[in-house]
Motif scaffolding. Sequence first.
Motif, PDB file in Angstrom:
ATOM      1  N   ASN A 298       0.828  -1.204   0.000  1.00 58.74           N
ATOM      2  CA  ASN A 298       0.000   0.000   0.000  1.00 58.74           C
ATOM      3  C   ASN A 298       0.862   1.253   0.000  1.00 58.74           C
ATOM      4  OD1 ASN A 298      -2.359  -1.491   0.026  1.00 58.74           O
ATOM      5  ND2 ASN A 298      -2.528  -1.470   2.245  1.00 58.74           N
ATOM      6  N   ILE A 299       0.637   2.112  -0.970  1.00 59.17           N
ATOM      7  CA  ILE A 299       1.359   3.381  -1.074  1.00 59.17           C
ATOM      8  C   ILE A 299       0.375   4.493  -0.715  1.00 59.17           C
ATOM      9  CG2 ILE A 299       2.568   4.953  -2.637  1.00 59.17           C
ATOM     10  CD1 ILE A 299       3.257   2.438  -4.338  1.00 59.17           C
ATOM     11  N   PRO A 300       0.627   5.237   0.374  1.00 65.10           N
ATOM     12  CA  PRO A 300      -0.300   6.316   0.771  1.00 65.10           C
ATOM     13  C   PRO A 300      -0.338   7.424  -0.283  1.00 65.10           C
ATOM     14  CG  PRO A 300       1.287   5.835   2.526  1.00 65.10           C
ATOM     15  CD  PRO A 300       1.743   5.103   1.305  1.00 65.10           C
ATOM     16  N   LEU A 301      -1.543   7.832  -0.663  1.00 66.45           N
ATOM     17  CA  LEU A 301      -1.726   8.920  -1.619  1.00 66.45           C
ATOM     18  C   LEU A 301      -2.383  10.126  -0.959  1.00 66.45           C
ATOM     19  CD1 LEU A 301      -3.093   6.829  -4.628  1.00 66.45           C
ATOM     20  CD2 LEU A 301      -0.761   7.671  -4.305  1.00 66.45           C
ATOM     21  N   ILE A 302      -3.484   9.885  -0.274  1.00 64.49           N
ATOM     22  CA  ILE A 302      -4.212  10.962   0.404  1.00 64.49           C
ATOM     23  C   ILE A 302      -4.407  10.535   1.844  1.00 64.49           C
ATOM     24  CG2 ILE A 302      -6.289  12.371   0.435  1.00 64.49           C
ATOM     25  CD1 ILE A 302      -6.648  11.742  -2.552  1.00 64.49           C
ATOM     26  N   THR A 303      -3.885  11.343   2.762  1.00 64.78           N
ATOM     27  CA  THR A 303      -3.968  11.011   4.178  1.00 64.78           C
ATOM     28  C   THR A 303      -4.839  12.028   4.905  1.00 64.78           C
ATOM     29  OG1 THR A 303      -1.969  12.261   4.717  1.00 64.78           O
ATOM     30  CG2 THR A 303      -1.686   9.938   4.159  1.00 64.78           C
ATOM     31  N   SER A 304      -5.450  11.574   5.962  1.00 59.37           N
ATOM     32  CA  SER A 304      -6.302  12.440   6.775  1.00 59.37           C
ATOM     33  C   SER A 304      -6.110  12.078   8.237  1.00 59.37           C
ATOM     34  CB  SER A 304      -7.767  12.243   6.382  1.00 59.37           C
ATOM     35  OG  SER A 304      -8.611  12.896   7.305  1.00 59.37           O
TER      36      SER A 304
END
Length: 170
Positions: free
Chosen positions: A66-72
């Motif tokens: 899993n490659i993080p793209l949009i984090t919150s």
Amino acid sequence: GTLTLNGANTNRPLCAFENGSSLAFQLSASGGDQLAVTAAQAGDLVFSSNVMHFIDTTGGTLPTGNIPLITSDAAGAFSGLVTDGNGTITSGLAIGSGLESYSSKSLKLVGNNIVLSLVNPPPAAPALLTATPGVGQIALAWSVSPAAASYNIKRSIISGGPYQIVGSGI
């Protein structure tokens, strides 16, 4: 790089992507572009049939996983997305171009993050395999596949196995 949106003191969505609009992310072996939402609130990012395009700077060798793209930093910050029971995004956001060399790819909602889930294709089988008989042994030679890190040599006395490893990490 990372673009950070701060949701503190807002009472409207931070970003609503226009219906059908595209996003582009550059990816490298160490990660790549990200969008981070801090002090997030429910519905801060609104998706509407959007497409993510990718620029793979590795030429098809991004790490599996899993490659993080949009984090919150808050749950529910994304609206307009539909997921299945495994968190795979099935509507609202789709993969466009740039990842054609990967056999399996999907966008997933994992916790409070949208990630790109990748499975690298297996390396090609060795080419030009030759076996030369010798006394009590057989010498094997082949053309190495560029994507292979090493090989395991297996043998069986029955066609189709079961196989026994006779050499590993070669």
